[in-house]
Design a protein around this motif. Structure first.
Motif, PDB file in Angstrom:
ATOM      1  N   GLU A 174       0.834  -1.089  -0.065  1.00 23.75           N
ATOM      2  CA  GLU A 174       0.135   0.046   0.024  1.00 23.75           C
ATOM      3  C   GLU A 174       0.692   1.311  -0.017  1.00 23.75           C
ATOM      4  N   ALA A 175       1.899   1.245   0.920  1.00 27.88           N
ATOM      5  CA  ALA A 175       2.827   2.529   0.765  1.00 27.88           C
ATOM      6  C   ALA A 175       3.581   2.714  -0.246  1.00 27.88           C
ATOM      7  N   LEU A 176       3.892   1.672  -1.269  1.00 27.10           N
ATOM      8  CA  LEU A 176       4.708   1.775  -2.348  1.00 27.10           C
ATOM      9  C   LEU A 176       4.036   1.848  -3.707  1.00 27.10           C
ATOM     10  N   ALA A 177       2.645   1.622  -3.627  1.00 24.56           N
ATOM     11  CA  ALA A 177       1.577   1.699  -4.769  1.00 24.56           C
ATOM     12  C   ALA A 177       1.585   2.641  -5.759  1.00 24.56           C
ATOM     13  N   SER A 178       1.706   3.735  -5.222  1.00 22.04           N
ATOM     14  CA  SER A 178       1.715   5.033  -5.965  1.00 22.04           C
ATOM     15  C   SER A 178       3.152   5.240  -6.760  1.00 22.04           C
ATOM     16  N   GLY A 179       4.094   4.971  -6.275  1.00 25.97           N
ATOM     17  CA  GLY A 179       5.380   5.082  -6.938  1.00 25.97           C
ATOM     18  C   GLY A 179       5.890   3.918  -7.699  1.00 25.97           C
ATOM     19  N   TYR A 180       5.454   2.724  -7.225  1.00 22.29           N
ATOM     20  CA  TYR A 180       5.963   1.573  -7.935  1.00 22.29           C
ATOM     21  C   TYR A 180       4.753   0.899  -8.268  1.00 22.29           C
ATOM     22  N   PRO A 181       4.358   0.986  -9.506  1.00 20.39           N
ATOM     23  CA  PRO A 181       3.031   0.070 -10.007  1.00 20.39           C
ATOM     24  C   PRO A 181       3.555  -1.220 -10.411  1.00 20.39           C
ATOM     25  N   TYR A 182       4.889  -1.740 -10.279  1.00 19.02           N
ATOM     26  CA  TYR A 182       5.114  -2.973 -10.802  1.00 19.02           C
ATOM     27  C   TYR A 182       5.853  -3.513  -9.464  1.00 19.02           C
ATOM     28  N   HIS A 183       5.478  -4.764  -8.900  1.00 17.59           N
ATOM     29  CA  HIS A 183       6.171  -5.561  -7.925  1.00 17.59           C
ATOM     30  C   HIS A 183       5.567  -7.069  -7.858  1.00 17.59           C
ATOM     31  N   GLU A 184       6.751  -7.601  -7.123  1.00 14.42           N
ATOM     32  CA  GLU A 184       6.875  -9.196  -7.095  1.00 14.42           C
ATOM     33  C   GLU A 184       7.291  -9.446  -5.605  1.00 14.42           C
ATOM     34  N   VAL A 185       6.662 -10.325  -4.794  1.00 18.89           N
ATOM     35  CA  VAL A 185       7.089 -10.629  -3.726  1.00 18.89           C
ATOM     36  C   VAL A 185       7.363 -12.089  -3.796  1.00 18.89           C
ATOM     37  N   VAL A 186       8.508 -12.869  -3.334  1.00 19.01           N
ATOM     38  CA  VAL A 186       8.646 -14.122  -3.213  1.00 19.01           C
ATOM     39  C   VAL A 186       9.243 -14.390  -1.725  1.00 19.01           C
ATOM     40  N   GLY A 187       8.348 -15.234  -1.253  1.00 25.89           N
ATOM     41  CA  GLY A 187       8.808 -15.360   0.256  1.00 25.89           C
ATOM     42  C   GLY A 187       9.140 -14.365   1.213  1.00 25.89           C
ATOM     43  N   THR A 188       9.966 -14.056   1.629  1.00 19.06           N
ATOM     44  CA  THR A 188      10.546 -13.028   2.498  1.00 19.06           C
ATOM     45  C   THR A 188      11.198 -11.880   1.748  1.00 19.06           C
ATOM     46  N   VAL A 189      11.334 -11.843   0.396  1.00 20.39           N
ATOM     47  CA  VAL A 189      11.991 -10.801  -0.253  1.00 20.39           C
ATOM     48  C   VAL A 189      11.324 -10.326  -1.432  1.00 20.39           C
ATOM     49  N   GLY A 190      11.343  -8.874  -1.674  1.00 17.58           N
ATOM     50  CA  GLY A 190      10.459  -8.474  -2.632  1.00 17.58           C
ATOM     51  C   GLY A 190      11.017  -7.405  -3.710  1.00 17.58           C
ATOM     52  N   LEU A 191      10.316  -7.302  -4.792  1.00 19.31           N
ATOM     53  CA  LEU A 191      11.004  -6.108  -5.814  1.00 19.31           C
ATOM     54  C   LEU A 191       9.945  -5.139  -6.135  1.00 19.31           C
ATOM     55  N   TRP A 192      10.233  -3.937  -6.073  1.00 16.74           N
ATOM     56  CA  TRP A 192       9.294  -3.111  -6.541  1.00 16.74           C
ATOM     57  C   TRP A 192      10.056  -2.302  -7.758  1.00 16.74           C
ATOM     58  N   SER A 193       9.251  -1.745  -8.747  1.00 12.92           N
ATOM     59  CA  SER A 193       9.778  -1.375  -9.885  1.00 12.92           C
ATOM     60  C   SER A 193       8.930  -0.231 -10.561  1.00 12.92           C
TER      61      SER A 193
END
Length: 349
Positions: A174-193
């Motif tokens: 939710e906090a990163l949605a506006s600046g990073y429209p693309y993201h993936e979370v795998v287990g305990t790591v995630g990538l926002w782009s």
């Protein structure tokens, strides 16, 4: 006419007052004479031995065995801090008025500067095609939303987060949605782009649970493979020494995955729980460059956030050129976020 100042002391014959300037010159002459005496070379031999031992540890750290408590890796984790021995031993050498100790102290000074002197200069450049940030947010973070907003304020194009607690993931999203429209979370790591992601998948680092991932970022300057990893923690225990076996195995697996990467441009973001000096990370460090070493200003220590002593959070690259590297202000985590700007190599495809 100005009057000359005299002290109450008299000269050796007891008949003439001694001028303050004369007394100072006599004291300096006696001090200098003390250095010229033969015993100045015999004094401070223990200090000299300690200085040479410090130099030997720094220069020969690769020969310290890991067979007993991973001692070699432990030394390599905090290797730059051995430089503190130089000013301490210098003070002792001066206090002892030991010529041999003073000369010996120069040896670790030269060794330390040859190993780490390059990190003291500012190598920050301008420009760059992609800005990346990585941050171990700490599973026990009491303010995940604030941490996400603080890191996003750095303006990164790609943001990697490690140690994501499952219940906190929606808060980060939710906090990163506006600046990073693309993201993936795998287990305990995630990538926002800010740019489209594709081919996102888990990377097996032989743990039995997911703490590493890989995705392709379709940046304006070209495609780049981005790996996010959180290698197992290490501990220092009296009965077992530096317990890093699981971390070392995971580093080997991560290195093998990067070796098999199809894209030429690769960026690794994550908490590797080890420094670039640690031989146990060689499977990774032998094929990638540290952005801090190539384009940073200083050591870039990232842990612990309250008093950083080691850079265990890494941004490493191959096929792209580091332009700048820096640490960000502390958040609610026990790690500092680290950032870098990279320039794409036109030769890479």
């Amino acid at each position: 006419m100005a009057q000359q100042a005299y002290v109450r002391d008299t000269d050796d014959e007891g008949s003439r007052p001694v001028h303050r300037g004369d007394r100072l010159r006599r004291l300096l002459a006696r001090y200098a004479a003390g250095w010229r005496e033969r015993r100045t070379w015999r004094r401070g031999l223990i200090t000299a031995a300690l200085a040479l031992a410090s130099a030997a540890v720094m220069a020969g750290h690769a020969f310290i065995p890991n067979t007993v408590g991973n001692l070699g890796s432990l030394v390599e984790t905090f290797l730059p801090w051995l430089g503190l021995s130089v000013p301490l031993l210098l003070i002792v050498a001066l206090a002892r008025r030991s010529a041999s100790a003073l000369i010996a102290v120069m040896v670790p000074s030269v060794v330390w500067l040859s190993m780490f002197g390059g990190l003291l200069s500012d190598k920050t450049g301008s420009g760059g095609d992609l800005t990346v940030v990585t941050h171990n947010v700490n599973a026990d973070n009491l303010d995940p939303g604030g941490t996400a907003r603080a890191v996003a304020a750095a303006g990164a194009d790609v943001l990697a987060l490690e140690e994501l607690k499952e219940s906190a993931v929606p808060t980060y999203e939710e906090a990163l949605a506006s600046g990073y429209p693309y993201h993936e979370v795998v287990g305990t790591v995630g990538l926002w782009s800010k740019y489209p992601l594709s081919d996102a998948r888990s990377v097996d680092i032989e743990l039995g649970w997911e703490r590493a991932m890989r995705a392709t970022v379709d940046a304006p300057a070209g495609r780049v493979a981005v790996y996010v990893a959180h290698l197992p923690s290490v501990r220092v225990r009296l009965e077992a020494g530096f317990t890093a076996g699981q971390r070392d195995e995971s580093a080997d697996a991560l290195g093998a995955a990067i070796t098999g990467e199809r894209l030429d441009r690769v960026v690794l973001l994550g908490d590797l729980n080890g420094t670039m000096n640690d031989r146990s990370l060689q499977a990774v460090t032998s094929q990638m460059r540290s952005t801090q070493g190539a384009a940073g200003d200083g050591f870039g220590f990232s842990w612990p956030a309250s008093f950083p002593m080691a850079r265990i959070d890494q941004i490493m690259v191959k096929g792209v050129e580091p332009v700048a590297s820096w640490t960000l202000p502390a958040t609610g985590s026990d790690h500092l976020p680290v950032a870098a700007r990279v320039s794409f190599d036109d030769a890479a495809s």
